[in-house]
Scaffold this motif. Structure first.
Motif, short mmCIF file in Angstrom:
data_model
loop_
_atom_site.label_atom_id
_atom_site.label_comp_id
_atom_site.label_asym_id
_atom_site.label_seq_id
_atom_site.Cartn_x
_atom_site.Cartn_y
_atom_site.Cartn_z
N ALA A 1 0.80 -1.22 0.00
CA ALA A 1 0.00 0.00 0.00
C ALA A 1 0.84 1.28 0.00
O ALA A 1 0.50 2.24 -0.69
CB ALA A 1 -0.93 -0.02 1.22
N GLU A 2 1.95 1.28 0.73
CA GLU A 2 2.70 2.54 0.92
C GLU A 2 3.26 3.09 -0.39
O GLU A 2 3.44 4.30 -0.51
CB GLU A 2 3.83 2.34 1.93
CG GLU A 2 3.35 2.05 3.34
CD GLU A 2 3.06 0.57 3.60
OE1 GLU A 2 3.20 -0.24 2.65
OE2 GLU A 2 2.70 0.22 4.73
N GLN B 1 -6.02 5.35 -3.74
CA GLN B 1 -6.90 6.50 -3.56
C GLN B 1 -7.89 6.61 -4.72
O GLN B 1 -9.07 6.93 -4.53
CB GLN B 1 -6.11 7.81 -3.39
CG GLN B 1 -7.04 9.00 -3.15
CD GLN B 1 -6.33 10.28 -2.75
OE1 GLN B 1 -5.20 10.25 -2.25
NE2 GLN B 1 -6.99 11.41 -2.96
N LYS C 1 -0.71 10.71 9.14
CA LYS C 1 -1.09 10.94 7.75
C LYS C 1 -2.20 9.97 7.34
O LYS C 1 -2.24 8.83 7.79
CB LYS C 1 0.12 10.73 6.83
CG LYS C 1 0.08 11.50 5.55
CD LYS C 1 1.45 11.49 4.87
CE LYS C 1 1.51 12.31 3.61
NZ LYS C 1 0.69 11.96 2.52
N ARG C 2 -3.08 10.46 6.47
CA ARG C 2 -4.13 9.64 5.94
C ARG C 2 -3.57 8.71 4.87
O ARG C 2 -2.61 9.06 4.19
CB ARG C 2 -5.17 10.58 5.30
CG ARG C 2 -6.48 9.97 4.99
CD ARG C 2 -7.53 11.06 4.87
NE ARG C 2 -7.42 11.76 3.58
CZ ARG C 2 -8.31 12.65 3.16
NH1 ARG C 2 -9.34 12.97 3.93
NH2 ARG C 2 -8.17 13.24 2.01
N GLY C 3 -4.15 7.55 4.70
CA GLY C 3 -3.68 6.64 3.66
C GLY C 3 -4.74 5.60 3.36
O GLY C 3 -5.79 5.54 4.01
N PHE C 4 -4.48 4.81 2.32
CA PHE C 4 -5.48 3.84 1.85
C PHE C 4 -4.86 2.44 1.77
O PHE C 4 -3.69 2.29 1.40
CB PHE C 4 -6.00 4.25 0.47
CG PHE C 4 -6.59 5.64 0.46
CD1 PHE C 4 -7.95 5.82 0.68
CD2 PHE C 4 -5.79 6.76 0.29
CE1 PHE C 4 -8.50 7.09 0.70
CE2 PHE C 4 -6.33 8.04 0.31
CZ PHE C 4 -7.69 8.20 0.51
N VAL C 5 -5.67 1.44 2.09
CA VAL C 5 -5.21 0.04 2.00
C VAL C 5 -6.34 -0.82 1.44
O VAL C 5 -7.50 -0.40 1.41
CB VAL C 5 -4.82 -0.53 3.38
CG1 VAL C 5 -3.59 0.15 3.94
CG2 VAL C 5 -5.98 -0.43 4.37
N GLN D 1 -0.28 4.28 -3.33
CA GLN D 1 -1.37 5.15 -2.90
C GLN D 1 -2.17 5.70 -4.08
O GLN D 1 -3.35 6.00 -3.95
CB GLN D 1 -0.83 6.31 -2.05
CG GLN D 1 -0.39 5.85 -0.66
CD GLN D 1 -1.57 5.33 0.17
OE1 GLN D 1 -2.48 6.08 0.50
NE2 GLN D 1 -1.55 4.05 0.49
N LEU E 1 -10.12 3.54 3.83
CA LEU E 1 -9.33 4.68 4.30
C LEU E 1 -8.80 4.35 5.69
O LEU E 1 -9.51 3.79 6.53
CB LEU E 1 -10.25 5.92 4.37
CG LEU E 1 -9.67 7.21 4.92
CD1 LEU E 1 -8.52 7.71 4.07
CD2 LEU E 1 -10.75 8.28 4.99
N THR E 2 -7.54 4.68 5.91
CA THR E 2 -6.97 4.48 7.23
C THR E 2 -5.94 5.58 7.47
O THR E 2 -5.97 6.61 6.80
CB THR E 2 -6.33 3.07 7.35
OG1 THR E 2 -5.89 2.88 8.69
CG2 THR E 2 -5.18 2.87 6.39
N GLN E 3 -5.04 5.37 8.41
CA GLN E 3 -3.96 6.33 8.60
C GLN E 3 -2.67 5.60 8.91
O GLN E 3 -2.67 4.39 9.13
CB GLN E 3 -4.32 7.32 9.71
CG GLN E 3 -4.61 6.65 11.03
CD GLN E 3 -5.21 7.62 12.04
OE1 GLN E 3 -5.86 8.60 11.69
NE2 GLN E 3 -4.99 7.35 13.30
N THR E 4 -1.58 6.34 8.90
CA THR E 4 -0.30 5.70 9.20
C THR E 4 -0.31 5.26 10.66
O THR E 4 -1.07 5.77 11.48
CB THR E 4 0.88 6.67 8.98
OG1 THR E 4 0.58 7.90 9.67
CG2 THR E 4 1.07 6.97 7.51
#
Lengths: 456, 506
Positions: A105-106, A113, A311-315, A109, A303-306
């Protein structure tokens, strides 16, 4: 023996060194465990073809195809819609095109997204809370939805409209039969083309898992009875699956507003070209109900976060539903899906926005009405059903095949012969007009049909 | 040093400002004058008219920038190695893209009359012949949308075959090293999955297989080379065992790269194969599709293939729908046509010698890597020293035990070095698995860069493991919280859910 190829960098300079490193003198030694069963690949040229020749060969062959586009009026999908230029440029970007399922995921993105936005826009359009990304096409979306309903309810009966084309019914059968599900068909009213609500009620009992209804239907009919069909399902504790064309939803009520539990659709009209019917995108969304969400097939981005919360992020979410973890107990076997086309649809909906979606739906509706009125005035027996049509409409002709042949001579593609799938609809052609057809182009079709009917 | 692009890119919904448009759309001359939301279009009952529609309103440049920025936060083969095992992430030739985007590919309709799509049908027919000749099969369907759907198609063919023989069979044998799609597809076809354990040599244990085969056996689904990258050298004996029991042999083509041009599944005793054109045949993975999973069968199964099949008759190409024994349709249309065009062009670009060379170099690349990586502390290559084919599975189990650094940590640390991770935690029979497949695309330099990176990661693991658990730090985002993403209370799967549940912190 071939020594180099532009797609195979190590074939030339590095070969000797690598063989040495591995400790073999010849690459043959790496294949000693293969049985000696000689063969020859006869159907492919032995030597690689140079790029110019490949272009010539492929283009030469394909030049036998004829591009009709806005002279094509065939209904039932896929459809020729306007595709904003931006889409091709975005989905051709190597970062998207040459990536795979975002397992890491990292560094992924962008796809994640985009797919979250795809899910979000599908939810808005269909009035649902959760969407997956994505299914292969509409027929397989319906197939997967029936299985989902059966798992949630523990029941075995599935009701579908008899107005589905044979192809869709066949796909549904291939998804349902192995699970022992029983598929029943609700007839459509021969008068307005809508679901026959009385007959539907007659089919309902406590073993029905799923009622599938669609509007616009395959015949393009906007069915006013969707709410009643949904209620009929719920009265017996079944789930309601509603199919809608995404472009129709600029004007017409979405599945969610009718109380549908699951919505499905064919995503091809959202900025994707027909490609011989091979550019498909299946849409599937559901209510915010954990029982249903846990049984959804396919990829879903969350949607999640680190971990440090900065920080916001997606998995990829809810992977424990999926085949790579759950194996034979997975909700589906789907792995590779239609991601890049889901991205195309996302870019399309972003460009269109609310206003664009309403306008395009209105234009299609206007063109549909214009064409039907024009056909009526021309004295051609149109349309077969009384209801309101969106894009697709059935026209009663005499001999569809013969008329289509004559239309082709005028470089026009006419309606689909419905009698092949619906023996009752003899001499009926399924046509479609979209926003790409000008009034002049529609007039050309109508005059051609009139002239052919008169035998001139 | 590697640093991935990092934008604080909002959701496109968050960029929306009322009145902005991304593209001009002409309005219907009649209905434009009236407000559709108030039922302005004549003859439309108000009961079916839509209320609000909340889609983002953004200008064209904002859309272009948004998705361009997102693309820059995304890894692809075009940026560097992408050695996901069993995914065959090879170079996607650009000439194939140009050909797939031709109007004669994109702008044609399946119902526009066969005379006007002869070019397309000819290409499909030839592709079928090519794939048949590569795999030693009799006839292919190009219809399935992806590998997993190919598997389902194959399973449905097996089901029908036994049904027609009046044989009630419902057990399918799948090795424990198989891709997850195998058991999942078999279950969708209504079969019970019987798992056979992998032996110490990394191959199917023939004795266990003999015990598993019964008169209820539908067939065996086999990947060869298997997911350990090892060629199942007793495949011909295995086929005999399965065939003697009345079962069929199914070949999962996900790993065809390991033998393409050097052996053919048909010659090895397989009755059905599926191929992944987005793997072995270089069509782009597109972030997860569209793919294509053609299915080929031997002559005795040809009547069960999905309809329509493409035939060459009276000097033209036609669709044959008249096949009463067919399983019917598995999806709409005739297959992912633009993907099929790419694969066809690829085969011309390679020639049969090029295909064989791609196999040779993919296998050499794997063994070059395996040799170098096996000396690194903390990493081991389980299941014996046989040469691998297109992929190799490295286990970080020892490292995990000794330092606490897991395969996941190693994967994330690789990302920090500008190297995409291999497939991790698969196959399930290897603990702390890292499954590498470089394909023929990778240069020696980039394979060596992986070896060096793994060596450095190993050194870190044994000296300062904490640092690795904090990886990645050079990617667009740091390590993401999977628990938060999956917990029922915090799960957020759409902008609607986000709006309803309140903004995520941060």
């Amino acid at each position: 023996m071939l020594k180099s190829h532009p797609y195979i960098p190590n074939a030339s300079s590095a070969l000797e060194e690598m063989l040495r490193d591995v400790g073999v003198s010849d690459v043959e030694e790496l294949f000693k465990d293969l049985p000696k069963l000689p063969f020859e690949i006869k159907e492919i040229p032995k030597e690689p073809m140079d790029e110019l020749s490949v272009e010539r060969e492929v283009m030469g062959g394909l030049s036998k195809n004829v591009v009709f586009r806005n002279r094509c009026f065939v209904g039932g999908g896929p459809w020729f819609h306007h595709i904003p230029s931006v889409i091709k440029h975005i989905i051709s970007r190597g970062e998207f095109l040459t990536s795979y399922t975002p397992y890491q995921a990292e560094v992924s993105q962008g796809v994640l997204q985009s797919l979250f936005e795809f899910q979000s826009m599908i939810c808005e359009l269909y009035d649902m809370e959760v969407a997956n990304a994505s299914m292969y096409d509409l027929p397989t979306s319906i197939g997967e939805a029936t299985l989902l309903c059966s798992r949630v309810t523990g029941r075995r009966k599935v009701i579908i409209p008899s107005s589905l084309p044979r192809e869709r019914k066949s796909v549904i059968a291939n998804y349902t039969q192995p699970q022992g599900l029983l598929v029943k068909e609700t007839p459509y009213s021969t008068e307005d083309g809508c679901l026959d609500q009385e007959r539907l009620k007659g089919l309902m009992d406590s073993d029905v898992a799923c009622v599938y209804a669609e509007s616009p239907s395959y015949f393009g009919i906007v069915d006013e009875g969707i709410k009643a069909a949904v209620d009929a399902a719920h009265d017996f504790g079944a789930l309601a699956v509603v199919g809608s064309d995404p472009l129709s939803l600029g004007v017409f009520k979405p599945p969610g507003e009718f109380g549908a539990d699951i919505a499905v659709g064919d995503g091809q009209p959202l900025g994707i070209s027909p490609g011989l019917g091979g550019n498909s995108l299946g849409i599937m969304a559901c209510r915010d109900d954990p029982r249903i969400i846990r049984q959804m097939p396919g990829r879903i981005v969350g949607l999640t976060q680190t971990k440090d919360g900065t920080k916001r992020g997606f998995v990829l979410a809810l992977s424990t539903r999926e085949q790579h973890i759950r194996r034979e107990k997975a909700t589906s076997n789907i792995c590779t899906n239609e991601t890049l086309l889901a991205l195309a649809a996302t870019v399309y909906m972003s460009l269109m926005g609310r206003d664009g979606m309403v306008r395009v739906a209105r234009t299609i509706l206007g063109n549909t009405k214009y064409t039907i009125d024009k056909l009526k005035r021309a004295g051609l027996a149109a349309p077969v059903f009384r209801g309101t049509n969106f894009r697709d409409f059935a026209v009663s002709l005499k001999n569809v095949d013969e008329i289509n042949k004559r239309l082709l001579k005028r470089r026009l593609v006419g309606g689909r012969d419905l009698s092949k799938d619906f023996p009752d609809l003899k001499g009926v052609g399924l046509f479609a007009v979209t926003e790409i057809h000008t009034r002049e182009e529609i007039d050309v079709l109508v005059s051609a049909l009139r002239e052919i009917a008169r035998g001139t | 040093m590697f640093r991935q692009a990092c934008f604080d890119e909002p959701l496109i919904f968050e960029m929306s400002r009322e009145g902005k448009v991304g593209v001009l759309i002409k309005d219907d001359p009649m209905s434009a004058k009236t407000d559709v939301r108030k039922g302005g279009i004549a003859e439309i009952p108000s009961g079916v008219l839509r209320g609000k529609l909340n889609l983002p309103e953004v200008s064209q440049i904002e859309v272009v920038r948004h998705f361009t920025r997102l693309s820059q936060m995304n890894w692809g083969i075009d940026l560097g190695p992408y050695p996901l095992g069993s995914c065959t992430m090879k170079y996607n030739p650009r000439v194939n893209e140009d050909l797939a985007w031709l109007d004669e590919v994109q702008q044609i309709h399946p119902e526009q009359g066969l005379d006007s799509i002869q070019g397309a049908l000819e290409l499909l027919y030839r592709l079928d012949r090519m794939l048949s000749s590569i795999t030693g099969m009799h006839k292919f369907t190009l219809q399935p949308a992806a590998g997993a759907q190919g598997e389902l198609t194959g399973c449905l063919i097996m089901r029908k075959y036994h049904e027609r023989k009046g044989d009630r069979r419902d057990e399918i044998i799948v090795p424990d090293s198989a891709h997850g799609t195998n058991p999942a597809s078999a279950a969708m076809a209504g079969f019970k999955v019987v798992e056979v354990r992998t032996g110490e040599d990394g191959c199917i244990d023939l004795e266990l297989l003999k015990g598993a085969v019964t008169n209820r056996t539908v067939g065996l689904m086999m990947t060869n080379p298997n997911t350990l990258g090892i060629f199942e050298k007793r495949v011909c004996e295995i086929a005999e065992v399965v065939h003697d029991a009345g079962g069929l042999m199914y070949y999962d083509g996900a790993n065809l790269q390991g033998i393409i041009g050097r052996a053919r599944p048909g010659d090895l005793g397989f009755d059905i194969v599926h191929l992944n054109l987005h793997k072995t045949f270089s069509t782009p993975h597109g972030g997860g599709g569209p793919g294509s999973g053609p299915v080929g069968v031997k002559e005795h199964l040809k009547d069960f293939l999905p309809v329509p099949t493409i035939i060459h008759k009276d000097g033209g190409y036609q669709l044959d729908w008249g096949k009463p024994e067919s399983i019917g349709k598995i999806r709409g249309g005739y297959g992912s046509f633009p993907i099929l065009v790419r694969a066809y062009a690829y085969l011309l670009s390679m020639g049969s010698e090029g295909l064989r060379l791609s196999c040779d170099i993919a296998v050499l690349n794997t063994n070059h890597f395996a040799k170098k990586v096996s000396g690194i502390k903390g990493f081991a290559i389980p299941f014996g020293g046989a040469f691998r084919k297109h992929e190799v599975v490295v286990s970080a189990e020892e490292m995990t035990k000794e330092t606490g650094v897991t395969a996941l940590d190693v994967a994330k640390a690789l990302l920090d070095r500008g190297l995409h991770s291999p497939t991790i935690y698969f196959p399930l029979i290897v603990k702390e698995a890292l499954m590498f497949e470089f394909t023929e695309t990778e240069t020696k330099e980039s394979i060596d860069a992986y070896v060096e990176a793994l060596r450095e990661i190993s050194e870190r693991a044994y000296t300062d493991p904490g640092i690795l658990r904090g990886a990645p730090t050079n990617a667009s985002v740091g390590r993401l919280d999977e628990v938060l993403a999956n917990h029922p209370r915090t799960m957020c799967l759409s902008y609607r859910m986000l709006s309803k549940r309140g903004k995520m912190q941060a």
